[in-house]
Write a protein that holds these residues in place. Sequence first.
Motif, PDB file in Angstrom:
ATOM      1  N   PRO A 196     -12.102  13.140  -6.240  1.00 52.09           N
ATOM      2  CA  PRO A 196     -12.841  12.109  -5.498  1.00 52.09           C
ATOM      3  C   PRO A 196     -14.349  12.196  -5.703  1.00 52.09           C
ATOM      4  O   PRO A 196     -15.038  11.169  -5.695  1.00 52.09           O
ATOM      5  CB  PRO A 196     -12.462  12.374  -4.030  1.00 52.09           C
ATOM      6  CG  PRO A 196     -11.996  13.783  -3.989  1.00 52.09           C
ATOM      7  CD  PRO A 196     -11.341  14.015  -5.326  1.00 52.09           C
ATOM      8  N   LEU A 201     -15.144  10.483  -8.919  1.00 51.51           N
ATOM      9  CA  LEU A 201     -15.078   9.029  -8.737  1.00 51.51           C
ATOM     10  C   LEU A 201     -16.367   8.484  -8.133  1.00 51.51           C
ATOM     11  O   LEU A 201     -16.867   7.433  -8.555  1.00 51.51           O
ATOM     12  CB  LEU A 201     -13.889   8.673  -7.833  1.00 51.51           C
ATOM     13  CG  LEU A 201     -12.515   8.634  -8.497  1.00 51.51           C
ATOM     14  CD1 LEU A 201     -11.423   8.536  -7.431  1.00 51.51           C
ATOM     15  CD2 LEU A 201     -12.413   7.461  -9.467  1.00 51.51           C
ATOM     16  N   LEU A 202     -16.908   9.192  -7.155  1.00 47.77           N
ATOM     17  CA  LEU A 202     -18.112   8.698  -6.488  1.00 47.77           C
ATOM     18  C   LEU A 202     -19.361   8.878  -7.346  1.00 47.77           C
ATOM     19  O   LEU A 202     -20.305   8.094  -7.225  1.00 47.77           O
ATOM     20  CB  LEU A 202     -18.281   9.398  -5.134  1.00 47.77           C
ATOM     21  CG  LEU A 202     -17.194   9.055  -4.112  1.00 47.77           C
ATOM     22  CD1 LEU A 202     -17.488   9.725  -2.773  1.00 47.77           C
ATOM     23  CD2 LEU A 202     -17.068   7.557  -3.919  1.00 47.77           C
ATOM     24  N   THR A 220      -9.977   4.731  -3.744  1.00 46.09           N
ATOM     25  CA  THR A 220      -9.208   5.804  -4.369  1.00 46.09           C
ATOM     26  C   THR A 220      -9.713   7.177  -3.954  1.00 46.09           C
ATOM     27  O   THR A 220      -8.924   8.106  -3.731  1.00 46.09           O
ATOM     28  CB  THR A 220      -9.265   5.671  -5.906  1.00 46.09           C
ATOM     29  OG1 THR A 220      -8.787   4.376  -6.290  1.00 46.09           O
ATOM     30  CG2 THR A 220      -8.393   6.730  -6.574  1.00 46.09           C
ATOM     31  N   ALA A 221     -11.025   7.320  -3.828  1.00 52.63           N
ATOM     32  CA  ALA A 221     -11.599   8.602  -3.401  1.00 52.63           C
ATOM     33  C   ALA A 221     -11.078   8.991  -2.023  1.00 52.63           C
ATOM     34  O   ALA A 221     -10.688  10.150  -1.797  1.00 52.63           O
ATOM     35  CB  ALA A 221     -13.123   8.516  -3.401  1.00 52.63           C
ATOM     36  N   TYR A 222     -11.050   8.032  -1.099  1.00 51.63           N
ATOM     37  CA  TYR A 222     -10.548   8.318   0.248  1.00 51.63           C
ATOM     38  C   TYR A 222      -9.040   8.568   0.226  1.00 51.63           C
ATOM     39  O   TYR A 222      -8.524   9.429   0.956  1.00 51.63           O
ATOM     40  CB  TYR A 222     -10.884   7.167   1.200  1.00 51.63           C
ATOM     41  CG  TYR A 222     -12.362   7.034   1.480  1.00 51.63           C
ATOM     42  CD1 TYR A 222     -13.030   7.973   2.250  1.00 51.63           C
ATOM     43  CD2 TYR A 222     -13.102   5.972   0.951  1.00 51.63           C
ATOM     44  CE1 TYR A 222     -14.386   7.869   2.506  1.00 51.63           C
ATOM     45  CE2 TYR A 222     -14.460   5.855   1.191  1.00 51.63           C
ATOM     46  CZ  TYR A 222     -15.101   6.802   1.961  1.00 51.63           C
ATOM     47  OH  TYR A 222     -16.452   6.698   2.208  1.00 51.63           O
ATOM     48  N   ILE A 272      -7.276   9.911  -2.145  1.00 47.76           N
ATOM     49  CA  ILE A 272      -7.014  11.255  -2.657  1.00 47.76           C
ATOM     50  C   ILE A 272      -7.145  12.297  -1.543  1.00 47.76           C
ATOM     51  O   ILE A 272      -6.371  13.259  -1.480  1.00 47.76           O
ATOM     52  CB  ILE A 272      -7.967  11.586  -3.827  1.00 47.76           C
ATOM     53  CG1 ILE A 272      -7.615  10.731  -5.052  1.00 47.76           C
ATOM     54  CG2 ILE A 272      -7.887  13.077  -4.189  1.00 47.76           C
ATOM     55  CD1 ILE A 272      -8.596  10.879  -6.198  1.00 47.76           C
ATOM     56  N   ILE A 273      -8.116  12.098  -0.648  1.00 45.55           N
ATOM     57  CA  ILE A 273      -8.285  13.029   0.472  1.00 45.55           C
ATOM     58  C   ILE A 273      -7.036  13.048   1.350  1.00 45.55           C
ATOM     59  O   ILE A 273      -6.571  14.121   1.777  1.00 45.55           O
ATOM     60  CB  ILE A 273      -9.525  12.652   1.308  1.00 45.55           C
ATOM     61  CG1 ILE A 273     -10.808  12.799   0.487  1.00 45.55           C
ATOM     62  CG2 ILE A 273      -9.600  13.513   2.571  1.00 45.55           C
ATOM     63  CD1 ILE A 273     -11.064  14.203  -0.021  1.00 45.55           C
ATOM     64  N   THR A 303     -17.175   5.911   5.437  1.00 42.60           N
ATOM     65  CA  THR A 303     -16.616   4.611   5.031  1.00 42.60           C
ATOM     66  C   THR A 303     -17.529   3.422   5.356  1.00 42.60           C
ATOM     67  O   THR A 303     -17.571   2.472   4.564  1.00 42.60           O
ATOM     68  CB  THR A 303     -15.229   4.378   5.644  1.00 42.60           C
ATOM     69  OG1 THR A 303     -15.303   4.534   7.078  1.00 42.60           O
ATOM     70  CG2 THR A 303     -14.210   5.363   5.089  1.00 42.60           C
ATOM     71  N   ASN A 341     -22.082   8.689  -1.725  1.00 42.15           N
ATOM     72  CA  ASN A 341     -21.796   9.930  -2.433  1.00 42.15           C
ATOM     73  C   ASN A 341     -22.308  11.137  -1.657  1.00 42.15           C
ATOM     74  O   ASN A 341     -21.604  12.138  -1.515  1.00 42.15           O
ATOM     75  CB  ASN A 341     -22.440   9.883  -3.818  1.00 42.15           C
ATOM     76  CG  ASN A 341     -22.255  11.170  -4.592  1.00 42.15           C
ATOM     77  OD1 ASN A 341     -21.137  11.599  -4.833  1.00 42.15           O
ATOM     78  ND2 ASN A 341     -23.356  11.800  -4.977  1.00 42.15           N
ATOM     79  N   PHE A 388     -20.206  11.431   1.777  1.00 40.83           N
ATOM     80  CA  PHE A 388     -18.844  11.866   1.478  1.00 40.83           C
ATOM     81  C   PHE A 388     -18.848  13.338   1.051  1.00 40.83           C
ATOM     82  O   PHE A 388     -18.039  14.140   1.539  1.00 40.83           O
ATOM     83  CB  PHE A 388     -18.262  10.988   0.371  1.00 40.83           C
ATOM     84  CG  PHE A 388     -16.823  11.285   0.027  1.00 40.83           C
ATOM     85  CD1 PHE A 388     -15.809  10.465   0.484  1.00 40.83           C
ATOM     86  CD2 PHE A 388     -16.480  12.373  -0.775  1.00 40.83           C
ATOM     87  CE1 PHE A 388     -14.473  10.719   0.153  1.00 40.83           C
ATOM     88  CE2 PHE A 388     -15.168  12.643  -1.110  1.00 40.83           C
ATOM     89  CZ  PHE A 388     -14.156  11.808  -0.643  1.00 40.83           C
TER      90      PHE A 388
END
Length: 310
Positions: free
Chosen positions: A191, A194-195, A238-240, A242-243, A263, A293, A296
């Motif tokens: 993630p 991704l960010l 997608t980043a969230y 994956i968490i 978010t 970024n 997160f």
Amino acid sequence: MQPQTTPHLPTVNKEKGWKVWWMLLRPHTLSAAFIPVTIGTVLALHEGSIKLSLFIAMLVASILIQAATNMFNEYFDYKRGLDNENSVGIGGAIVRNGIKARTVLNLAFIFFGIATLIGLYICLMSSWWVAVIGIICMLAGYFYTGGPIPIAYTPFGELVAGFFMGNVIILIAFFIQTETVTMKSFLISLPVALLVGAILTANNIRDLDGDKENGRKTLAILLGKKNSIIFLAGMFLTAYLIIFILLFSGLTSFWTLLVLLSTPKAFKAVKLFIGKTLPIEMMPAMKATAQTNVQFGFLLAIGLFIGHYL
């Protein structure tokens, strides 16, 4: 072909004194350096104790490499005639503030040199394999905008930046503390990668028209503005996701859901791009992307830290 100045585009203010050099570093991008180092080091706590000196050394070296990469960007875009006094999102040391192009290039190499010296210390304290990876990272930083076919001018900019500034830095920061790499450390790096890539996507959405005029083939140009904004939203989502997957698979604790507090900033970043046409109008959206970024990353680091002790 040098882009023409848009008549109704506001003139970007010139900086003075130390601010010239500070803006040359492009500070809004440096989160892509210190966030991964922090996360990799916190992950290492799960395997045992950490050496603070290695964390600081890795942090400084990563920031120096990122700053040098930004300077190479400034230098090579100027040399190719892509930047002018009103270009948005650049340090502007050369085209606005009168700093010699050669000075910017030399400073970038000096930063690389200092990072190399710090890297020698890291190798002495861990493994000489780190030197190999470090050299590859610096080459990627140089060829991102340097060389005959700069990576930044292709559709692979996000992939390369995300891989090196997300996956690789986290894994190196983890490895120098633990002398190993685990599947958990790799999955948690995804993630973040991704960010980091999202920052590049936001940058390329902002510069889409100018990049197209100058022959670049960025992913944003290939997708078009509307689809690029959708793609950016997908990267955030997608980043969230994956968490959540890591949580439900038992690899992380409930505390990693702290990242959900970021978010609103991600939503704001996407929203601010919609309906905007001028690069300067899209700067708030790019800023919000970088802030996502940072938020997160720090929230993930805090969640991993708390989860280790509770």
